[in-house]
Design a protein around this motif. Structure first.
Motif, PDB file in Angstrom:
ATOM      1  N   TRP A  51       0.832  -1.208   0.000  1.00 18.87           N
ATOM      2  CA  TRP A  51       0.000   0.000   0.000  1.00 18.87           C
ATOM      3  C   TRP A  51       0.868   1.261   0.000  1.00 18.87           C
ATOM      4  O   TRP A  51       0.541   2.244  -0.668  1.00 18.87           O
ATOM      5  N   ALA A  52       1.964   1.235   0.761  1.00 15.18           N
ATOM      6  CA  ALA A  52       2.840   2.411   0.835  1.00 15.18           C
ATOM      7  C   ALA A  52       3.519   2.675  -0.506  1.00 15.18           C
ATOM      8  O   ALA A  52       3.597   3.819  -0.973  1.00 15.18           O
ATOM      9  N   GLY A  55       0.996   3.802  -3.212  1.00 18.44           N
ATOM     10  CA  GLY A  55       0.237   5.013  -2.914  1.00 18.44           C
ATOM     11  C   GLY A  55      -1.243   4.771  -2.734  1.00 18.44           C
ATOM     12  O   GLY A  55      -2.061   5.674  -2.978  1.00 18.44           O
ATOM     13  N   THR A  67      -0.498   8.181   5.646  1.00 20.05           N
ATOM     14  CA  THR A  67       0.572   8.582   4.738  1.00 20.05           C
ATOM     15  C   THR A  67       1.436   7.361   4.420  1.00 20.05           C
ATOM     16  O   THR A  67       1.402   6.351   5.137  1.00 20.05           O
ATOM     17  N   SER A  68       2.228   7.469   3.363  1.00 19.77           N
ATOM     18  CA  SER A  68       3.118   6.365   3.005  1.00 19.77           C
ATOM     19  C   SER A  68       4.130   6.096   4.115  1.00 19.77           C
ATOM     20  O   SER A  68       4.487   4.946   4.385  1.00 19.77           O
ATOM     21  N   GLN A  71       2.418   4.105   6.804  1.00 21.26           N
ATOM     22  CA  GLN A  71       2.263   2.707   6.378  1.00 21.26           C
ATOM     23  C   GLN A  71       3.592   1.962   6.436  1.00 21.26           C
ATOM     24  O   GLN A  71       3.629   0.772   6.739  1.00 21.26           O
TER      25      GLN A  71
END
Length: 379
Positions: A51-52, A55, A67-68, A71
């Protein structure tokens, strides 16, 4: 001394018929829970990392997303959880025991916080409103699963360190994967019942105001017409219930009250006559405990924040004044409703904590090899 987790208590023969199949698997949860937590931690780390990197939007609140960087931190926490799960399969001493304990406790706290919004998602789904965010729901479920695996892994780790049976928590020799002996059904102590009923009273202002609106009355700056207009886009289930004076969130609170009563009285331990085919059978211990544990933490956390922090600081001007929104026509009415919600969720959350603790204590079984348990303790 009890048999350690990694020591077999079998004599090399097949388990008896009553221990076959899924039952023996369930009874050996102290053996597999730490490994399951480790596998989950690795999978969780991969999901958060993906997910990071991609995005992917994962909602944190209705207005904010992870936020990345956050994560990435969560992915690292998954690695910590996986390592702690593997460490929990052994008995350590000194700093290794301390490090494993701290890692397990930190992971449990993080994932309980991440699953705090689970009750809100449940009400949304039950009302037929659909899924607001697939990734948001998936993230909450991931956190709930992590807490659900790490808590028993932590429990078995602590018990083995104290030379207790990792499954029932008693001090005994012999098998820890055979049959269990359950206490007789009992009622929660008078102190627990009194406290829970007082906490349930916190629901009255919140539920009363919502019922007034659905019945066509006006209260705290909200008119019945404004309330209907603000719910014009609600699902068919919500509208059908509102047409007979029932708010869907009040109905969900009523279901929680039903759960609270079951946790405190014997019919939550043995199915009563009105359950027909199930009447007289023992209620599986986790059937009421799982939903109680899954909702109590989130409700308590949310309620305490609203009641103790948000409402007082907003009233004192520390936080910006709440602007009227939706059906509300005044800021004071909106603030009163926030206070009523804080009272309701705090009362319901802590009521579930007390009732579930009492139920867990009163229904705690003992391994058959340890002998017949004493009568259920008051809780």
């Amino acid at each position: 001394m009890p048999i350690p987790l990694n020591t077999s208590t079998d004599s090399g023969t097949a388990p008896p018929p009553e221990d076959a199949g899924w039952l023996v698997w369930a009874r050996r949860w102290p053996r597999w829970a730490p490994y399951a937590a480790a596998v989950w931690g690795g999978a969780y780390a991969v999901v958060q990392a993906v997910w990071a990197v991609t995005g992917t939007t994962v909602p944190l609140t209705p207005d904010d997303s992870y936020t990345s960087a956050t994560q990435g931190v969560l992915a690292g926490m998954g690695v910590v959880a996986a390592g702690a799960g593997l460490a929990a399969t052994r008995t350590w001493a000194g700093w290794r025991h301390a490090a494993t304990t701290v890692s397990l406790c930190a992971a449990v706290l993080v994932y309980l916080l991440g699953a705090a919004s689970l009750p809100a998602h449940f009400v949304t789904l039950a009302s037929g409103s659909g899924v607001e965010s697939a990734t948001g729901l998936a993230n909450v479920l991931l956190h709930a699963a992590g807490a659900g695996l790490l808590i028993p892994a932590t429990l078995s780790f602590w018990r083995r360190h104290r030379n207790q049976c990792p499954r029932c928590g008693r001090f005994h020799e012999g098998r820890s994967s055979g049959a269990l002996v359950h206490p007789a059904p009992s009622v929660a102590s008078r102190r627990t019942r009194t406290a829970v009923f007082l906490l349930m009273g916190g629901l009255l202002p919140w539920a009363g105001v919502k019922t007034i609106w659905t019945l066509g009355g006006d209260a705290i700056g909200v008119t019945a017409e404004g309330w209907r207009d603000s719910n014009a886009d609600a699902s068919g289930i919500v509208k059908a219930l509102a047409s007979v004076g029932i708010d869907v969130t009040v109905l969900a609170a009523a279901a929680a009250i039903f759960l609270l009563l079951g946790l405190m009285y014997p019919w939550g331990q043995v199915f009563p006559r009105w359950t027909l085919l199930l009447a007289g059978r023992r209620v599986p211990r986790l059937l009421p405990l799982l939903p109680a544990w899954a909702t109590a933490f989130g409700l308590s956390l949310y309620g305490v924040f609203i009641l103790v922090v948000f409402v007082p600081l907003t009233a004192l001007g520390v936080f910006p004044e709440m602007k009227p929104t939706g059906a509300f026509t005044t800021s004071s009415g909106l603030l009163w409703m926030a206070a009523f919600g804080g009272m309701a969720f705090t009362g319901l959350g802590f009521g579930l904590v007390l009732a579930a603790r009492s139920y867990a204590t009163r229904t705690r079984p003992v391994c058959a090899g340890a002998g017949t348990p004493v009568p259920a303790p008051a809780g």
